[in-house]
Design a protein around this motif. Structure first.
Motif, PDB file in Angstrom:
ATOM      1  N   MET A  28      81.339  70.377 -25.103  1.00 53.56           N
ATOM      2  CA  MET A  28      82.265  69.712 -25.394  1.00 53.56           C
ATOM      3  C   MET A  28      83.810  70.317 -25.606  1.00 53.56           C
ATOM      4  O   MET A  28      84.757  69.862 -25.159  1.00 53.56           O
ATOM      5  CB  MET A  28      81.948  68.811 -26.651  1.00 53.56           C
ATOM      6  N   MET A  29      83.821  71.532 -26.389  1.00 55.03           N
ATOM      7  CA  MET A  29      84.936  72.325 -26.602  1.00 55.03           C
ATOM      8  C   MET A  29      85.534  72.532 -25.109  1.00 55.03           C
ATOM      9  O   MET A  29      86.791  72.446 -25.008  1.00 55.03           O
ATOM     10  CB  MET A  29      84.498  73.636 -27.369  1.00 55.03           C
ATOM     11  N   ASN A  30      84.710  73.071 -24.015  1.00 53.97           N
ATOM     12  CA  ASN A  30      85.293  73.348 -22.807  1.00 53.97           C
ATOM     13  C   ASN A  30      85.899  72.104 -22.093  1.00 53.97           C
ATOM     14  O   ASN A  30      86.936  72.472 -21.717  1.00 53.97           O
ATOM     15  CB  ASN A  30      84.174  74.086 -21.952  1.00 53.97           C
ATOM     16  N   GLU A  31      85.185  71.077 -22.316  1.00 58.82           N
ATOM     17  CA  GLU A  31      85.752  69.762 -21.579  1.00 58.82           C
ATOM     18  C   GLU A  31      87.160  69.467 -22.346  1.00 58.82           C
ATOM     19  O   GLU A  31      88.080  69.210 -21.495  1.00 58.82           O
ATOM     20  CB  GLU A  31      84.866  68.790 -21.904  1.00 58.82           C
ATOM     21  N   ARG A  32      87.377  69.582 -23.494  1.00 57.22           N
ATOM     22  CA  ARG A  32      88.456  69.343 -24.188  1.00 57.22           C
ATOM     23  C   ARG A  32      89.553  70.295 -23.852  1.00 57.22           C
ATOM     24  O   ARG A  32      90.705  69.979 -23.561  1.00 57.22           O
ATOM     25  CB  ARG A  32      88.149  69.288 -25.691  1.00 57.22           C
ATOM     26  N   ARG A  33      89.241  71.453 -23.769  1.00 59.78           N
ATOM     27  CA  ARG A  33      89.974  72.667 -23.395  1.00 59.78           C
ATOM     28  C   ARG A  33      90.588  72.325 -21.937  1.00 59.78           C
ATOM     29  O   ARG A  33      91.814  72.342 -21.664  1.00 59.78           O
ATOM     30  CB  ARG A  33      89.359  74.098 -23.274  1.00 59.78           C
ATOM     31  N   VAL A  34      89.603  72.050 -20.920  1.00 54.35           N
ATOM     32  CA  VAL A  34      90.002  71.554 -19.662  1.00 54.35           C
ATOM     33  C   VAL A  34      91.063  70.623 -19.502  1.00 54.35           C
ATOM     34  O   VAL A  34      92.094  70.521 -18.934  1.00 54.35           O
ATOM     35  CB  VAL A  34      88.874  71.338 -18.718  1.00 54.35           C
ATOM     36  N   LEU A  35      90.749  69.364 -20.512  1.00 54.72           N
ATOM     37  CA  LEU A  35      91.608  68.284 -20.547  1.00 54.72           C
ATOM     38  C   LEU A  35      93.017  68.437 -21.032  1.00 54.72           C
ATOM     39  O   LEU A  35      93.898  68.005 -20.625  1.00 54.72           O
ATOM     40  CB  LEU A  35      90.808  67.086 -21.002  1.00 54.72           C
ATOM     41  N   LEU A  36      92.996  69.351 -22.187  1.00 55.61           N
ATOM     42  CA  LEU A  36      94.305  69.564 -22.757  1.00 55.61           C
ATOM     43  C   LEU A  36      95.222  70.514 -21.576  1.00 55.61           C
ATOM     44  O   LEU A  36      96.244  70.376 -21.474  1.00 55.61           O
ATOM     45  CB  LEU A  36      93.920  70.535 -23.880  1.00 55.61           C
ATOM     46  N   TYR A  37      94.478  71.368 -21.070  1.00 54.27           N
ATOM     47  CA  TYR A  37      95.140  72.316 -19.894  1.00 54.27           C
ATOM     48  C   TYR A  37      95.519  71.293 -18.869  1.00 54.27           C
ATOM     49  O   TYR A  37      96.851  71.259 -18.479  1.00 54.27           O
ATOM     50  CB  TYR A  37      94.188  73.120 -19.345  1.00 54.27           C
ATOM     51  N   GLN A  38      94.891  70.335 -18.246  1.00 54.08           N
ATOM     52  CA  GLN A  38      95.330  69.379 -17.199  1.00 54.08           C
ATOM     53  C   GLN A  38      96.475  68.668 -17.691  1.00 54.08           C
ATOM     54  O   GLN A  38      97.612  68.212 -17.168  1.00 54.08           O
ATOM     55  CB  GLN A  38      94.161  68.625 -16.763  1.00 54.08           C
TER      56      GLN A  38
END
Length: 102
Positions: A87-97
Motif C-alpha cells: 500500500m505504501m508503494n502504491e501511494r508512492r507511485v500515485l504521488l509520483y505520477q
C-alpha cells in the motif's frame, strides 16, 4: 479536517504551532523498509524456533498475556507488513505520477 467529498485534507495551522521545530523526522527508503521487514522476520523466526515467550496478546479481559511465539505468528506478521508495504508503494507511485503530471 478531511473533506470526504473531495478527499482533501486541510491542516489547521493552530495544530502545527504546538509542534517543535527542532524535531527531525527520519524517512526510510523503500529498500530500507524491505530490509527491516526481512530482519524482523528472521528475528521472529528465531523466536518461534526457540519457543520464546515474548509474544504478547490481549486476553478477553483486556490484559496483556505473554506466550511462546508460533510459526503462524511469524507468517501473519510478515504478511501484514508485506500488505502495508504494498500500500505504501502504491501511494508512492500515485504521488509520483501526480507530481509528474503537474
Amino acid at each position: 479536517m478531511l473533506d470526504t467529498a473531495s478527499n482533501h485534507l486541510d491542516i489547521d495551522d493552530k495544530c502545527l504551532s504546538s509542534v517543535q521545530s527542532d524535531i527531525q523526522i527520519d524517512y526510510l527508503e523503500m529498500e530500507e523498509v524491505e530490509d527491516w521487514m526481512e530482519q524482523q522476520r528472521s528475528q521472529n523466526q528465531k523466536f518461534a524456533d526457540r519457543k520464546n515467550k515474548s509474544f504478547f496478546y490481549k486476553d478477553d479481559n483486556g490484559n496483556y498475556v505473554s506466550r511462546a511465539w508460533m510459526q503462524e505468528d511469524v507468517y501473519s506478521l510478515y504478511k501484514n507488513w508485506q500488505e502495508q508495504f504494498a500500500m505504501m508503494n502504491e501511494r508512492r507511485v500515485l504521488l509520483y505520477q501526480m507530481n509528474v503530471s503537474n
